[in-house]
Scaffold this motif. Structure first.
Motif, PDB file in Angstrom:
ATOM      1  N   THR A   9       0.306   7.713  -5.553  1.00 44.98           N
ATOM      2  CA  THR A   9       0.209   7.773  -4.285  1.00 44.98           C
ATOM      3  C   THR A   9      -0.316   6.607  -3.478  1.00 44.98           C
ATOM      4  O   THR A   9      -1.738   6.253  -4.043  1.00 44.98           O
ATOM      5  CB  THR A   9      -0.610   9.072  -3.778  1.00 44.98           C
ATOM      6  N   ALA A  10       0.151   5.866  -2.478  1.00 42.91           N
ATOM      7  CA  ALA A  10      -0.607   4.805  -1.735  1.00 42.91           C
ATOM      8  C   ALA A  10      -1.714   5.644  -1.050  1.00 42.91           C
ATOM      9  O   ALA A  10      -1.720   6.381  -0.649  1.00 42.91           O
ATOM     10  CB  ALA A  10       0.477   4.493  -0.672  1.00 42.91           C
ATOM     11  N   PRO A  11      -2.961   4.505  -1.515  1.00 43.70           N
ATOM     12  CA  PRO A  11      -4.106   4.860  -0.964  1.00 43.70           C
ATOM     13  C   PRO A  11      -4.027   4.571   0.824  1.00 43.70           C
ATOM     14  O   PRO A  11      -3.400   4.020   1.313  1.00 43.70           O
ATOM     15  CB  PRO A  11      -4.988   4.139  -1.543  1.00 43.70           C
ATOM     16  N   THR A  12      -5.070   5.220   1.322  1.00 41.73           N
ATOM     17  CA  THR A  12      -5.511   5.298   2.716  1.00 41.73           C
ATOM     18  C   THR A  12      -6.513   3.973   2.968  1.00 41.73           C
ATOM     19  O   THR A  12      -7.504   4.078   2.270  1.00 41.73           O
ATOM     20  CB  THR A  12      -6.008   6.355   3.453  1.00 41.73           C
ATOM     21  N   ILE A 102      -2.899  -6.436  -3.492  1.00 42.57           N
ATOM     22  CA  ILE A 102      -2.057  -7.727  -2.840  1.00 42.57           C
ATOM     23  C   ILE A 102      -0.811  -7.203  -2.399  1.00 42.57           C
ATOM     24  O   ILE A 102      -0.255  -7.841  -1.062  1.00 42.57           O
ATOM     25  CB  ILE A 102      -1.745  -8.444  -4.123  1.00 42.57           C
ATOM     26  N   ALA A 103      -0.163  -6.159  -2.544  1.00 41.19           N
ATOM     27  CA  ALA A 103       0.725  -5.420  -1.776  1.00 41.19           C
ATOM     28  C   ALA A 103       0.409  -5.318  -0.344  1.00 41.19           C
ATOM     29  O   ALA A 103       1.381  -5.095   0.646  1.00 41.19           O
ATOM     30  CB  ALA A 103       1.490  -4.236  -2.638  1.00 41.19           C
ATOM     31  N   ALA A 104      -0.874  -4.606  -0.207  1.00 38.53           N
ATOM     32  CA  ALA A 104      -1.019  -4.233   1.203  1.00 38.53           C
ATOM     33  C   ALA A 104      -1.752  -5.519   1.987  1.00 38.53           C
ATOM     34  O   ALA A 104      -1.896  -5.471   3.061  1.00 38.53           O
ATOM     35  CB  ALA A 104      -2.097  -3.456   0.812  1.00 38.53           C
ATOM     36  N   SER A 105      -1.946  -6.661   1.195  1.00 37.95           N
ATOM     37  CA  SER A 105      -2.285  -7.836   2.043  1.00 37.95           C
ATOM     38  C   SER A 105      -1.162  -8.424   2.913  1.00 37.95           C
ATOM     39  O   SER A 105      -0.060  -8.052   2.561  1.00 37.95           O
ATOM     40  CB  SER A 105      -3.017  -8.860   1.163  1.00 37.95           C
ATOM     41  N   ARG A 106      -1.693  -9.477   3.834  1.00 36.04           N
ATOM     42  CA  ARG A 106      -0.775 -10.024   4.780  1.00 36.04           C
ATOM     43  C   ARG A 106      -0.805 -11.446   4.667  1.00 36.04           C
ATOM     44  O   ARG A 106       0.126 -12.111   5.362  1.00 36.04           O
ATOM     45  CB  ARG A 106      -0.854  -9.707   6.123  1.00 36.04           C
ATOM     46  N   GLY A 107      -1.480 -12.178   4.100  1.00 32.51           N
ATOM     47  CA  GLY A 107      -1.828 -13.719   4.067  1.00 32.51           C
ATOM     48  C   GLY A 107      -0.913 -14.380   3.277  1.00 32.51           C
ATOM     49  O   GLY A 107      -0.131 -13.836   2.079  1.00 32.51           O
ATOM     50  N   LEU A 198       4.622 -17.367  -4.706  1.00 34.63           N
ATOM     51  CA  LEU A 198       4.410 -17.559  -6.151  1.00 34.63           C
ATOM     52  C   LEU A 198       4.385 -16.009  -6.750  1.00 34.63           C
ATOM     53  O   LEU A 198       5.081 -15.693  -7.753  1.00 34.63           O
ATOM     54  CB  LEU A 198       3.248 -18.388  -6.340  1.00 34.63           C
ATOM     55  N   PHE A 199       3.488 -15.235  -6.326  1.00 40.89           N
ATOM     56  CA  PHE A 199       3.262 -13.937  -6.628  1.00 40.89           C
ATOM     57  C   PHE A 199       4.731 -13.031  -6.660  1.00 40.89           C
ATOM     58  O   PHE A 199       4.824 -12.449  -7.645  1.00 40.89           O
ATOM     59  CB  PHE A 199       2.199 -13.111  -6.092  1.00 40.89           C
TER      60      PHE A 199
END
Length: 455
Positions: A9-12, A102-107, A198-199
């Motif tokens: 489950t995706a965290p908040t 990393i999936a939740a990041s935007r940079g 790259l990721f």
């Protein structure tokens, strides 16, 4: 190809505060992700080292992986609008936590920092500047590493620091494509700075407990040449609870051989000729984490067509049924033969040193034997001389006893002679006195002495 992540489950995500003097742009160029687990003692310093960066346009995502020591509370108390926090109800491991953050990041770029390590203040600015030369968007960089202890003091004498210095020296003469075959010069996931592009090409971190960072960096290095910033921009903390300090030998062996066999297989596709082969061998054989026999087993499995996913499963088993351990038991091989080249070399050095010590002791014993033999001969000669002396003393004692007997006899005889002489003297005096008395009476003098008249 990106590795599939386990379903959770995706965290908040929460933002502890919207306050703070720093403001990030709508899409910050750099995202820093911190996987945190039971590092309440260190996490605040790690976060501060990010928020104090000279390059301030960043977002910081911290994932608390079900810590039990109040780590999340420490994070919540930090007031900075660039910080977001997510919590896990159950521990998922570093690899899953990193992939999630990393999936939740935007940079455009991602920097990883473990919750017990520290960034130097100019780390992100230096990395962003270096990334400007990556025309195709593929970028991977890491820097030199400084080692600190639990108190934050330099730990240059630590064994891992010494290992790193040796690896760094070896990599200087190696091409960049072979750095991650020679070892893990990045040391930790904390030292990885890479582009999101790259990721997405390489895929996420694999479910490897000890080598997820090394494995990912090696796969990324196959997509683009890594940049090694030869300045110390990361402080890696060594303390008793470091994951790499755990003594799970078979897991270490399987993980190392899994990733090294993959790197070798990629190396065979990227370079041909004796020169390339020699360089690969030089890099591999200088790797202290090389387990020769287990690597051979993994290479055989790959050459026999066993897929990467199946080999990864063999290297990450959760039930403790290790393939190489079963091979050792089935073939009656000592488990020690699966040890790393560093351990085997240390064993050889120890055996060589002990053999030399035994040889020295054997020589010393032989020398002592000769000394003992010489001493025995000296003692035997001394005993012979003492025996002769004892016999001489005995003979002398006999002679003394004989002389003493002779003296005693002579004394007895002398006493007898003296007694006889005394008696003789006494009888003579009596006769002389009687004779004298008669003579006196004869001449008429005896009447004057009454004693003479009696005779």
């Amino acid at each position: 190809m990106r590795r599939a992540a386990a379903s959770h489950t995706a965290p908040t995500w929460t933002r502890p505060t919207t306050l703070g003097q720093h403001r990030m742009s709508a899409t910050p160029p750099v995202s820093v992700v911190i996987p945190a687990f039971n590092h309440a003692r260190y996490v605040a310093a790690a976060i501060d080292s990010v928020l104090a960066q000279g390059f301030a346009d960043l977002e910081l995502l911290v994932v608390d992986d079900a810590s039990s020591d109040g780590t999340a509370d420490v994070v919540t108390a930090i007031a900075d609008a660039r910080l977001r926090l997510a919590r896990h109800d159950a521990n998922r491991g570093a690899h899953a936590t990193l992939n999630e953050a990393i999936a939740a990041s935007r940079g455009k770029f991602v920097a990883v920092l473990n919750s017990d390590d520290l960034f130097e203040p100019d780390r992100l600015a230096t990395m962003v500047e270096a990334a400007g030369a990556a025309a195709d968007g593929m970028f991977l960089a890491f820097s030199d590493v400084g080692f600190i202890d639990a108190a934050g003091l330099p730990a240059d004498a630590d064994r891992r620091a010494a290992d790193y210095r040796r690896l760094r020296a070896r990599c200087i003469v190696q091409p960049a494509a072979l750095w991650f075959l020679a070892g893990n010069p990045a040391v930790s996931s904390s030292n990885l700075f890479f582009s999101r592009a790259l990721f997405e090409r390489v895929g996420g971190f694999a479910p490897l407990r000890y080598t997820h960072d090394w494995d990912w960096a090696a796969r990324a290095a196959a997509c683009c040449e890594p940049v090694w910033i030869r300045n110390t921009l990361l402080r890696y903390r060594v303390h008793p609870s470091n994951t790499l300090g755990e003594n799970d030998a078979w897991r270490h062996i399987h993980e190392n051989s899994y990733l090294q066999s993959a790197v070798l297989m990629r190396a065979t596709q990227e370079g041909n000729g004796q020169g390339a082969a020699d360089a690969a061998l030089d890099a591999l054989l200088g790797n202290d984490s090389l387990h020769p026999l287990s690597l051979l087993c993994f290479l055989v499995l790959r050459l026999r067509g066993i897929g990467d996913a199946d080999l990864l499963a063999l290297a990450t088993t959760a039930d403790g049924n290790w393939l190489l351990q079963s091979i050792a038991e089935r073939t009656a091989l000592p488990a020690g033969q699966f040890r790393s080249i560093a351990e085997l070399s240390a064993t050889i050095r120890t055996v060589t040193e002990q053999a030399a010590m035994l040889d020295d002791r054997w020589k010393a014993m032989r020398h002592m034997d000769r000394e003992i033999a010489d001493r025995d001969r000296w003692i035997e000669d001394l005993n012979e001389r003492l025996g002769t002396l004892a016999r001489d003393v005995a003979e002398r004692n006999q002679r003394i006893e004989s002389l003493q007997a002779d003296v005693a006899d002579l004394r007895a005889r002398l006493t007898a002679d003296e007694d006889e002489l005394a008696a003789l003297h006494a009888s003579r005096l009596v006769r002389l006195a009687l004779g004298a008395g008669r003579m006196l009476r004869t001449i008429g003098l005896g009447h004057r002495d009454p004693r003479l008249r009696e005779h």
